[in-house]
Design a protein around this motif. Structure first.
Motif, PDB file in Angstrom:
ATOM      1  N   GLY A 405       0.818  -1.212   0.000  1.00 56.59           N
ATOM      2  CA  GLY A 405       0.000   0.000   0.000  1.00 56.59           C
ATOM      3  C   GLY A 405       0.847   1.255   0.000  1.00 56.59           C
ATOM      4  N   GLN A 406       0.183   2.396  -0.102  1.00 56.17           N
ATOM      5  CA  GLN A 406       0.883   3.663  -0.265  1.00 56.17           C
ATOM      6  C   GLN A 406       1.791   3.986   0.919  1.00 56.17           C
ATOM      7  N   ALA A 407       1.305   3.804   2.131  1.00 52.42           N
ATOM      8  CA  ALA A 407       2.119   4.128   3.307  1.00 52.42           C
ATOM      9  C   ALA A 407       3.374   3.264   3.346  1.00 52.42           C
ATOM     10  N   ALA A 408       3.226   1.963   3.097  1.00 48.95           N
ATOM     11  CA  ALA A 408       4.378   1.065   3.125  1.00 48.95           C
ATOM     12  C   ALA A 408       5.363   1.396   2.015  1.00 48.95           C
ATOM     13  N   ALA A 409       4.851   1.721   0.824  1.00 51.60           N
ATOM     14  CA  ALA A 409       5.734   2.061  -0.301  1.00 51.60           C
ATOM     15  C   ALA A 409       6.521   3.336  -0.015  1.00 51.60           C
ATOM     16  N   LEU A 410       5.887   4.287   0.655  1.00 47.83           N
ATOM     17  CA  LEU A 410       6.585   5.519   1.032  1.00 47.83           C
ATOM     18  C   LEU A 410       7.662   5.249   2.063  1.00 47.83           C
ATOM     19  N   ARG A 411       7.308   4.515   3.109  1.00 43.99           N
ATOM     20  CA  ARG A 411       8.222   4.327   4.238  1.00 43.99           C
ATOM     21  C   ARG A 411       9.378   3.396   3.914  1.00 43.99           C
ATOM     22  N   LEU A 415       8.820   3.621  -3.301  1.00 47.67           N
ATOM     23  CA  LEU A 415       8.158   4.587  -4.165  1.00 47.67           C
ATOM     24  C   LEU A 415       9.129   5.678  -4.584  1.00 47.67           C
ATOM     25  N   GLY A 416       9.912   6.171  -3.638  1.00 44.88           N
ATOM     26  CA  GLY A 416      10.902   7.198  -3.962  1.00 44.88           C
ATOM     27  C   GLY A 416      11.917   6.722  -4.976  1.00 44.88           C
ATOM     28  N   GLU A 417      12.308   5.460  -4.893  1.00 44.48           N
ATOM     29  CA  GLU A 417      13.263   4.903  -5.856  1.00 44.48           C
ATOM     30  C   GLU A 417      12.669   4.856  -7.254  1.00 44.48           C
ATOM     31  N   ASP A 418      11.405   4.472  -7.343  1.00 43.79           N
ATOM     32  CA  ASP A 418      10.745   4.423  -8.651  1.00 43.79           C
ATOM     33  C   ASP A 418      10.670   5.812  -9.281  1.00 43.79           C
ATOM     34  N   LEU A 419      10.304   6.799  -8.466  1.00 47.44           N
ATOM     35  CA  LEU A 419      10.210   8.169  -8.978  1.00 47.44           C
ATOM     36  C   LEU A 419      11.585   8.685  -9.382  1.00 47.44           C
TER      37      LEU A 419
END
Length: 600
Positions: A405-411, A415-419
């Protein structure tokens, strides 16, 4: 009198239909003249343009480029708009953003075309305790208010509700959004927050304030971190789903929970990609709510992209935001914020704010853009791009969900690596000027007077980075400015054009633009000795290079040139040190050149 059939195509009836294969054959002939011997689909592929997310824009679209049925405006899957009437009733909501408390500015906006307010409160904005002053004189039953208060969302919301009561605004007349966005704030700052207070505000709005929403799903943090359109879509969906889950646990029905969300997306100067993104976002959210057992149209707030705003030649930003606003309106956004052209420089002045709000006014009132619902609908290109972007966005959404989920991907940092990977690839295109930035990497103006503005409040930070298209060139120009301040002149390069004008004009213009992008002043008049330059760039045709490049380079070397460039593809010329050409890494070339010139 001859009566024509009313099929609308009678004048073309005697002409045979051209086939796709016939068109490809004509393309083959054109490409063959330019030295590309390709045929069939390969010829068509040669004219295609690669986009992010693995998408490609093809040169021709036809009825055979099928896409799923877009439905009708106001009906699922809401591709053609969330409301049956679209924006035809009076245009989109013109929403102006405010981050500082300046007397008279809010009222000036409302009196001159703005229809709602977006107020940044707390860290990076107006103190929550000053909300009443910021709204002094504002008719709160007429002007919707959207808050953006970060971790101070509950006190900010309570203060706004207190102002409604104090000023006699009926609960059913209150309009706007309390702006709670815990995951968006975490993306900005890296700090997580509890959802309990947000759930309480959502219940309050659902039960007592029918015109107020409690939550914003802000996709700008992912766009501003360098994300692609599909990544922006996927992250927003994952955030929206996370909020639906939280609100479900808090006791709200799916329909109630979905009604509490407003989605915020970036609108860029790539007008068709923006149109497709907004249409795809509605389709994807319709699918999410359908799976959850409801049918809900996504409410959209489009903001002109901060990433595309340049600090040099900022006047060009007016053109960028005009195209982005047009795309947002055509794409069906209910609300649009046009960032002032000097947004990247500090607090906008009165002129910049006026231009920003008038951009929407001209498109609505003079260009009549809102008179047609979904103007791009039915375009084979737009429908196909909408479908392909929706598929890519859904794939990224599933990737985030698989990561927890979004929270886990952020923490986790995933997600930051993908961006970051997406931005790294785009940075390479910017460095090679494959993605031109007018006024920065293309046609820069070294003589421009820098626009000065009062500093804006420092934005929230600590989480995902904020990137800009101009950042690499801005760093080079800053070095040049410092050299100018210290020595009274800019670093210079002598452009040596030889042969007739027809032989050198194109490459002379190319080289002049390239070096100016790094703050290096090109000198074309007089002699090398008189120019004050230490480096030279030769500009002419390939034929003359074959005959004269080595001898001309040797002459400049004897005259003291420390470096000799040649504008054109690399060749075997012994006295030439480096080459500049379309697609070369301009940032690397310019940085190394400044280093050699002693410009720190």
């Amino acid at each position: 009198m001859t009566v024509l059939p009313d099929d609308g195509l009678s004048l073309a009836a005697e002409f045979p239909d051209a086939t796709h294969e016939q068109w490809q054959h004509l393309v083959e002939g054109v490409l063959r003249k330019s030295g590309k011997d390709v045929s069939g689909t390969a010829a068509e592929d040669a004219l295609s343009t690669a986009l992010e997310d693995g998408l490609r824009t093809r040169p021709l679209y036809s009825a055979r480029d099928a896409a799923p049925d877009a439905g009708l405006p106001g009906f699922a899957p809401f591709v053609r708009g969330g409301r049956a009437e679209g924006n035809t009733a009076g245009g989109w909501d013109v929403r102006q953003r405010h981050t500082a408390l300046t007397d008279g500015v809010v009222l000036a906006d409302l009196e001159n075309g703005v229809t709602s307010l977006w107020l940044v409160l707390g860290e990076g904005g107006i103190p929550v305790t000053e909300l009443g002053r910021a709204l002094d004189g504002v008719y709160l039953d007429l002007a919707p208010v959207v808050l953006d208060a970060g971790t101070e969302v509950e006190p900010a919301a309570r203060e706004l509700l207190r102002l409604y009561e104090e000023r006699g605004v009926a609960k059913e007349a209150a309009r706007g959004n309390l702006g709670a966005d815990p995951l968006g704030h975490e993306a900005r700052t890296g700090k997580s927050s509890d959802f309990t207070a947000v759930a309480g505000l959502a219940r309050l709005c659902a039960e007592e304030y029918p015109g107020l929403r409690a939550l914003t799903v802000d996709a700008l943090p992912y766009h501003e971190a360098g994300g692609s359109a599909a990544q922006e879509l996927g992250a927003s969906l994952a955030t929206g789903v996370a909020y639906l889950r939280e609100l479900d646990e808090a006791g709200l029905a799916v329909e109630q929970a979905a009604a509490q969300l407003e989605f915020r997306y970036a609108a860029t100067a790539d007008q068709f990609l923006t149109i497709a993104k907004l249409r795809a976002a509605r389709r994807l959210w319709a699918r999410v709510t359908e799976v959850c057992g409801a049918s809900s149209a996504q409410v959209q707030h489009a903001v002109t992209s901060p990433v595309m705003m340049s600090r040099r030649d900022p006047w060009v930003n007016m053109l960028r935001t005009t195209v982005a606003t047009l795309a947002a309106g055509v794409g069906g956004a209910e609300s649009v914020t046009v960032l002032p052209f000097d947004h990247a420089l500090g607090l906008p002045d009165a002129f910049a704010r006026r231009i920003a709000r008038n951009t929407s006014t001209i498109l609505i009132e003079e260009s009549h853009l809102a008179r047609v619902i979904d103007p791009a609908g039915g375009s084979w290109y737009v429908e196909r791009l909408t479908d392909e972007l929706a598929e890519a966005g859904w794939e990224f959404f599933q990737r985030v969900e698989r990561a927890g989920g979004q929270a886990a991907a952020l923490r986790s940092g995933r997600l930051g690596e993908d961006l970051a990977a997406t931005w790294e690839a785009r940075t390479g295109k910017l460095a090679r000027r494959r993605e031109p930035v007018t006024g920065v990497s293309e046609f820069p103006n070294l003589a421009e007077q820098l626009v000065a503005r009062e500093p804006a409040p420092e934005p929230r930070s600590g989480g995902l980075p904020r990137v800009r298209r101009d950042e690499a060139y801005e760093a080079l120009r800053a070095r040049s400015d410092a050299h100018l301040a210290a020595t009274g002149s800019r670093p210079r390069i002598f452009l040596a054009a030889f042969g007739p004008a027809a032989a050198h004009t194109a490459r002379l213009t190319f080289a002049s633009n390239l070096f100016q992008a790094g703050g290096i002043e090109p000198v074309t008049a007089g002699t090398f000795a008189e120019s004050g330059a230490t480096e030279v760039c030769l500009c002419s045709s390939d034929a003359l290079y074959e005959e004269q490049a080595e001898s001309v380079a040797a002459e400049f070397r004897s005259a003291g040139a420390a470096q000799v460039f040649l504008a054109g593809r690399p060749g075997q010329y012994t006295d030439v040190d480096a080459y500049v050409f379309a697609g070369c890494d301009a940032v690397a070339v310019l940085s190394a050149t400044l280093d050699r010139m002693g410009v720190s």
